[in-house]
Motif scaffolding. Structure first.
Motif, PDB file in Angstrom:
ATOM      1  N   HIS A   1      40.501  48.286  99.834  1.00 37.89           N
ATOM      2  CA  HIS A   1      39.671  49.275  99.142  1.00 37.89           C
ATOM      3  C   HIS A   1      39.972  50.663  99.706  1.00 37.89           C
ATOM      4  N   PRO A   2      40.112  51.685  98.845  1.00 42.04           N
ATOM      5  CA  PRO A   2      40.498  53.019  99.317  1.00 42.04           C
ATOM      6  C   PRO A   2      39.518  53.672 100.293  1.00 42.04           C
ATOM      7  N   SER A   3      38.248  53.269 100.287  1.00 36.82           N
ATOM      8  CA  SER A   3      37.298  53.858 101.227  1.00 36.82           C
ATOM      9  C   SER A   3      37.529  53.363 102.648  1.00 36.82           C
ATOM     10  N   LYS A   4      38.317  52.306 102.800  1.00 35.26           N
ATOM     11  CA  LYS A   4      38.574  51.725 104.120  1.00 35.26           C
ATOM     12  C   LYS A   4      39.895  52.204 104.717  1.00 35.26           C
ATOM     13  N   VAL A   5      40.490  53.231 104.127  1.00 33.18           N
ATOM     14  CA  VAL A   5      41.721  53.826 104.662  1.00 33.18           C
ATOM     15  C   VAL A   5      41.499  55.314 104.896  1.00 33.18           C
ATOM     16  N   VAL A   6      42.401  55.912 105.668  1.00 37.14           N
ATOM     17  CA  VAL A   6      42.400  57.358 105.883  1.00 37.14           C
ATOM     18  C   VAL A   6      43.765  57.880 105.487  1.00 37.14           C
ATOM     19  N   ILE A   7      43.797  58.928 104.677  1.00 43.47           N
ATOM     20  CA  ILE A   7      45.068  59.527 104.251  1.00 43.47           C
ATOM     21  C   ILE A   7      45.618  60.366 105.395  1.00 43.47           C
ATOM     22  N   VAL A   8      46.855  60.090 105.824  1.00 40.46           N
ATOM     23  CA  VAL A   8      47.467  60.852 106.913  1.00 40.46           C
ATOM     24  C   VAL A   8      48.584  61.768 106.418  1.00 40.46           C
ATOM     25  N   LYS A   9      49.148  61.492 105.224  1.00 36.78           N
ATOM     26  CA  LYS A   9      50.167  62.365 104.655  1.00 36.78           C
ATOM     27  C   LYS A   9      49.975  62.383 103.140  1.00 36.78           C
ATOM     28  N   ILE A  10      49.862  63.585 102.584  1.00 31.09           N
ATOM     29  CA  ILE A  10      49.584  63.736 101.155  1.00 31.09           C
ATOM     30  C   ILE A  10      50.882  63.993 100.411  1.00 31.09           C
ATOM     31  N   LYS A  11      51.047  63.340  99.265  1.00 32.47           N
ATOM     32  CA  LYS A  11      52.166  63.674  98.381  1.00 32.47           C
ATOM     33  C   LYS A  11      51.718  64.874  97.550  1.00 32.47           C
ATOM     34  N   ILE A  12      52.362  65.994  97.777  1.00 32.27           N
ATOM     35  CA  ILE A  12      51.937  67.239  97.134  1.00 32.27           C
ATOM     36  C   ILE A  12      52.835  67.534  95.935  1.00 32.27           C
ATOM     37  N   ASP A  13      52.207  67.758  94.784  1.00 29.13           N
ATOM     38  CA  ASP A  13      52.888  68.337  93.632  1.00 29.13           C
ATOM     39  C   ASP A  13      51.993  69.467  93.115  1.00 29.13           C
TER      40      ASP A  13
END
Length: 136
Positions: free
Chosen positions: A99-111
Motif C-alpha cells: 500500500h502506498p501509505s506504507k512507503v516513503v518516496i526517496v527519489k521523484i521522477k520529475i517531468d
C-alpha cells in the motif's frame, strides 16, 4: 461537530466513496509521503505515487527494502516495487502489492506536470492576488 454542510461525515458513505472511487480519484488517494530531505527541499508533505519513483518500504514484512515502483495498481490500491517478489509453487515469481501509505518516496521522477504540481503544492510560497508592493 460537522465541518462542511456539503460533505457527509457518515462512516458508511465515506467507505462507499473510498472503495467505489474511480481511477482519477484513486490516483490522489494513493499518495505517499516524501522523505525528510525531499520534504525540506520542496516544502511538500506527500505526492500521488507514480511509476518510476524510488521508494523505501517502512511497514510490514518487507520494511527497509528500497526499489523503484514498477506498477501502480489502482484497482487493487497497491503498488509493485522492483525486487519485492515471491516465488509461487510452480516457480513463477510474482510481485508483492504494497500500500502506498506504507512507503516513503526517496527519489521523484520529475517531468513538467510533476514540477507544476510541486510548485502548486509548495507551502512556502505566498499565494494570493496582491504582493507586498501592491499594498504599499
Amino acid at each position: 461537530m460537522k465541518q462542511k454542510a456539503t460533505v457527509s461525515s457518515s462512516r458508511r458513505k465515506s467507505r462507499k466513496a473510498y472503495f467505489t472511487a474511480p481511477s482519477h480519484i484513486r490516483r490522489k488517494l494513493m499518495s505517499a509521503p516524501l522523505s525528510k530531505d525531499l520534504r525540506a527541499k520542496y516544502n511538500v508533505r506527500s505526492l500521488p505515487i507514480r511509476r518510476d519513483d524510488e521508494v523505501i518500504i517502512c511497514r510490514g514484512h518487507y520494511h527497509d527494502r528500497e526499489g523503484k515502483v514498477t506498477q501502480v495498481y489502482r484497482k487493487k490500491w497497491r503498488i509493485h516495487i522492483e525486487r519485492v517478489t515471491r516465488d509461487r509453487a510452480n516457480g513463477q515469481t510474482v510481485p508483492i502489492g504494497i500500500h502506498p501509505s506504507k512507503v516513503v518516496i526517496v527519489k521523484i521522477k520529475i517531468d513538467k506536470d510533476r514540477k507544476a504540481l510541486l510548485e502548486r503544492k509548495n507551502r512556502a510560497t505566498k499565494k494570493g492576488k496582491y504582493t507586498e508592493k501592491d499594498t504599499a
